[in-house]
Enzyme design. Sequence first.
Site, PDB file in Angstrom:
ATOM      1  N   CYS A  36       0.839  -1.188   0.000  1.00 15.38           N
ATOM      2  CA  CYS A  36       0.000   0.000   0.000  1.00 15.38           C
ATOM      3  C   CYS A  36       0.879   1.245   0.000  1.00 15.38           C
ATOM      4  CB  CYS A  36      -0.865  -0.051   1.267  1.00 15.38           C
ATOM      5  SG  CYS A  36      -1.840   1.414   1.623  1.00 15.38           S
ATOM      6  N   GLY A  37       0.353   2.346  -0.471  1.00 15.82           N
ATOM      7  CA  GLY A  37       1.070   3.608  -0.402  1.00 15.82           C
ATOM      8  C   GLY A  37       1.368   4.040   1.028  1.00 15.82           C
TER       9      GLY A  37
END
Length: 180
Positions: A36-37
Amino acid sequence: MSEIYKIKVLDKKGNEVSLEKYSGKVLLIVNTATGCGFTPHYKPLEAMYEKLNSKGFEILDFPCNQFAGQTPGTDEEITEFCTLNYNTKFPQFKKIDVNGPTATELFKYLKSKKSFQGFEGEKADLMNGLLAKIDPDYKNNSDIKWNFTKFLVNRQGEVVARFEPTHDMADVEAQVEALL
């Protein structure tokens, strides 16, 4: 005894763990993802854990694959990723669901205590735009919106804060420290 301490979860090996084990500690309960970012949140989380664990602080890490399939691995692969990339030492539990009919009792409870209050920070507009496409009514329900949503629980077992993934990690740490 607080309701949260009556809840049981599964550790990463599938063994049942009562949250009563954490009674009297300040807890930060987080749904996480490896792709995920926001995955770099592991770094300040681990730093906070190393700094504050001896004062009665625990981070409980619950991997979740409900957001864009960003945690596809097995529990073992997730642990390996976190250990190799972020040297995490805080407890990691079995991969779970945080929303919908298969959501764990713990996250149902947390959401019932602290609802979504909105995004803030530099990625707020990005998250608002993304979620508006997924769920036009996202602002009006307590569902977890994305990976790295954090719930802060005080020593008495009360859920005192919910931090969305866009929340400033320095502020999260300051609020944890205020409870210690």
